[in-house]
Design an enzyme around this catalytic site. Structure first.
Site, PDB file in Angstrom:
ATOM      1  N   GLY A 129       0.818  -1.214   0.000  1.00  0.00           N
ATOM      2  CA  GLY A 129       0.000   0.000   0.000  1.00  0.00           C
ATOM      3  C   GLY A 129       0.848   1.258   0.000  1.00  0.00           C
ATOM      4  N   TYR A 130       1.445   1.553  -1.139  1.00  0.00           N
ATOM      5  CA  TYR A 130       2.223   2.789  -1.279  1.00  0.00           C
ATOM      6  C   TYR A 130       1.414   3.823  -2.082  1.00  0.00           C
ATOM      7  CZ  TYR A 130       6.833   0.738   0.058  1.00  0.00           C
ATOM      8  OH  TYR A 130       7.904   0.166   0.700  1.00  0.00           O
ATOM      9  N   SER A 131       1.114   3.491  -3.364  1.00  0.00           N
ATOM     10  CA  SER A 131       0.556   4.488  -4.290  1.00  0.00           C
ATOM     11  C   SER A 131      -0.819   4.970  -3.849  1.00  0.00           C
ATOM     12  CB  SER A 131       0.443   3.889  -5.691  1.00  0.00           C
ATOM     13  OG  SER A 131       1.680   3.376  -6.117  1.00  0.00           O
ATOM     14  N   SER A 163      -1.886  -4.180  -6.020  1.00  0.00           N
ATOM     15  CA  SER A 163      -1.934  -5.504  -6.661  1.00  0.00           C
ATOM     16  C   SER A 163      -2.322  -6.577  -5.648  1.00  0.00           C
ATOM     17  CB  SER A 163      -0.566  -5.869  -7.239  1.00  0.00           C
ATOM     18  OG  SER A 163      -0.204  -4.951  -8.234  1.00  0.00           O
ATOM     19  N   GLU A 246      16.634  -5.750  -4.082  1.00  0.00           N
ATOM     20  CA  GLU A 246      16.807  -6.075  -5.508  1.00  0.00           C
ATOM     21  C   GLU A 246      16.117  -7.387  -5.823  1.00  0.00           C
ATOM     22  OE1 GLU A 246      18.751  -6.451  -9.370  1.00  0.00           O
ATOM     23  OE2 GLU A 246      17.284  -5.288  -8.314  1.00  0.00           O
ATOM     24  N   SER A 368       8.404   4.251 -13.002  1.00  0.00           N
ATOM     25  CA  SER A 368       8.222   4.421 -14.449  1.00  0.00           C
ATOM     26  C   SER A 368       9.569   4.655 -15.148  1.00  0.00           C
ATOM     27  CB  SER A 368       7.286   5.608 -14.727  1.00  0.00           C
ATOM     28  OG  SER A 368       7.956   6.805 -14.383  1.00  0.00           O
ATOM     29  N   ASN A 369       9.566   4.527 -16.481  1.00  0.00           N
ATOM     30  CA  ASN A 369      10.793   4.776 -17.259  1.00  0.00           C
ATOM     31  C   ASN A 369      11.382   6.150 -16.971  1.00  0.00           C
ATOM     32  OD1 ASN A 369      10.751   2.364 -18.515  1.00  0.00           O
ATOM     33  ND2 ASN A 369      10.538   3.168 -20.596  1.00  0.00           N
ATOM     34  N   GLU A 370      10.486   7.151 -16.901  1.00  0.00           N
ATOM     35  CA  GLU A 370      10.980   8.517 -16.706  1.00  0.00           C
ATOM     36  C   GLU A 370      11.688   8.636 -15.359  1.00  0.00           C
ATOM     37  OE1 GLU A 370       7.911   7.704 -17.682  1.00  0.00           O
ATOM     38  OE2 GLU A 370       7.843   8.479 -19.733  1.00  0.00           O
TER      39      GLU A 370
END
Ligand SMILES: Cc1cc2nc3c(=O)[nH]c(=O)nc-3n(C[C@H](O)[C@H](O)[C@H](O)COP(=O)(O)OP(=O)(O)OC[C@H]3O[C@@H](n4cnc5c(N)ncnc54)[C@H](O)[C@@H]3O)c2cc1C
Length: 388
Positions: A129-131, A163, A246, A368-370
């Site tokens: 539960g982060y986002s 998730s 990791e 994300s990629n950014e």
């Protein structure tokens, strides 16, 4: 316990998987891959318990904490054999790969004794539960609040994209416990039971037509006063610790999964005749080269004494595999031809369509990629920081 010889261990793992996937669990072979998390969920939960009962969870955890204390080479063997056998996608991975290692690093002896056995036995499932609607990449913007009152934490707020929350028993929650403190400093890391009146889970229907992730609402939800990892205000440090855990040895298993998907793409390309298209041929070769590069990079990381990635290596790896896998998803539907744009009756999708749709998310979750590029630029290369 003495460490078994690697060859003997491989034989043992292979034999156990073959025998266990031959009986009642045979239908689970190959199930639950990307975009197919809805498949056989109760059966995959039973599979988790079977893994736990046979000591296949927490292979590298210290024996004092209930693990098997095996070296990383043995873990690699397990993940390789697991992928090779087509064993089902795990539903207990969030507990085993995120919360467990976090408790090993930051948890008290009491917390490790209370929570690790449920993960090791596959009987307690966790979600992350982060986002929140207003805090994703900018995680320090978390606004779910928690206050300590009469020996319990009381939580109010909303999480999103959680998730497997619909199946989880527990959630590790990043919550604001001190509204007056500077953003990062006012956060705490709480362990919250999911099955209680103050927690509501609303599944989100995804492009795949199924729901892997959810909205989670806390309305005076409760957590025990002692179920805080680190102290009040330590949440940022602990949360970053979880993110830095990791993927390590499971990376090679993930790549064997990629390899199976890649082989399925080639088989389809042969069946449809797409293999004769030079553009498709070039993309297949490029995908193969990418797979080889990822494999040797992972082996080089693992060959170091600790088996852990360092510096911005995890960010580079995430950036590379996410893009590679997304392109594979595109190739998977392109080799099917125009028919791939049609769903079957009742929005029925095949594995290639599910792979394509699910891999749209690869470049978003886990940073994300950014964000990966920002971290590589600022921390790895020392480039100017982006304006805050
Ligand atoms: C399949 C899936 C599963 C997930 N599971 C979980 C889970 O179990 N638990 C959980 O807590 N979260 C989960 N997430 C959420 C995930 O961590 C977030 O989606 C992710 O961190 C991005 O946050 P956001 O969606 O709020 O997008 P935002 O942060 O709002 O970003 C929107 C866009 O802006 C870009 N952007 C944002 N900030 C910057 C910047 N500083 N510089 C350049 N570009 C920027 C982003 O790259 C993105 O393209 C999941 C997400 C997905 C897709």
């Amino acid at each position: 316990m003495p460490v078994p010889d690697e060859d003997a261990f491989r034989t043992e793992v292979r034999g156990w998987l073959a025998a266990s996937l031959a009986g009642d669990f045979a239908p689970l072979v190959g199930s639950g891959g990307p975009g197919r998390e809805h498949e056989f969920v109760p059966e995959r939960m039973a599979w988790e318990r079977l893994l736990g009962a046979n000591g296949w969870i927490g292979l590298g955890w210290p024996e004092a904490d209930g693990g098997r204390g095996l070296p990383w080479g043995h873990e690699v063997i397990f993940y390789e054999e697991y992928a090779r056998a087509g064993a089902p996608a795990r539903v207990g991975h969030i507990g085993e790969q995120l919360l467990g290692p976090t408790l090993l690093l930051f948890g008290t002896a009491e917390q490790r004794a209370r929570f690790l056995p449920g993960i090791l036995s596959g009987t307690e499932l966790w979600c992350q539960g982060y986002s929140e609607p207003g805090a994703g990449s900018d995680l320090a913007g978390v606004s779910t609040k928690a206050r300590l009152d009469a020996g319990e934490w009381h939580l109010d707020g909303q999480k999103v994209w959680t998730s497997l929350a619909q199946f989880a028993d527990w959630c590790f929650v990043l919550a604001r416990t001190d509204a007056a403190a500077e953003r990062h400093r006012g956060l705490s890391y709480l362990l919250v039971p999911m099955r209680q009146p103050g927690v509501e889970v609303r599944p989100i229907v995804q492009l795949t037509g199924t729901s892997e992730f959810n909205e989670v609402f806390f309305d005076d939800a409760r957590a025990a006063a002692g179920d805080i990892v680190g102290g009040p205000g330590d949440g940022w440090r602990v949360a970053m610790g979880t993110l830095m855990v990791e993927r390590g040895v499971s990376t090679l298993g993930q790549q064997l999964g990629f390899q199976r998907e890649f082989e399925a793409v080639i088989a389809t390309a042969r069946a449809t005749g797409a293999i004769d298209d030079p553009d498709i041929g070039a993309r297949i070769v490029e995908a193969w080269a990418g797979l080889e590069v990822m494999r040797y990079t992972a082996l080089a990381t693992l060959a170091r004494a600790s088996g852990a990635a360092s510096g911005t290596e995890p960010n580079v790896n995430k950036l590379i595999w996410a893009q590679w896998h997304q392109r594979l998803g595109e190739l998977a539907v392109d080799v099917c031809g125009a028919g791939a744009t049609l769903a079957g009756p009742g929005y029925e999708l095949d594995n290639a369509q599910r792979l394509f749709l699910y891999t749209r998310a690869d470049t978003i979750y886990g940073g994300s990629n950014e964000i990966q590029r920002n971290v590589i630029a600022e921390r790895g290369l020392g480039l100017p920081r982006e304006p805050r």
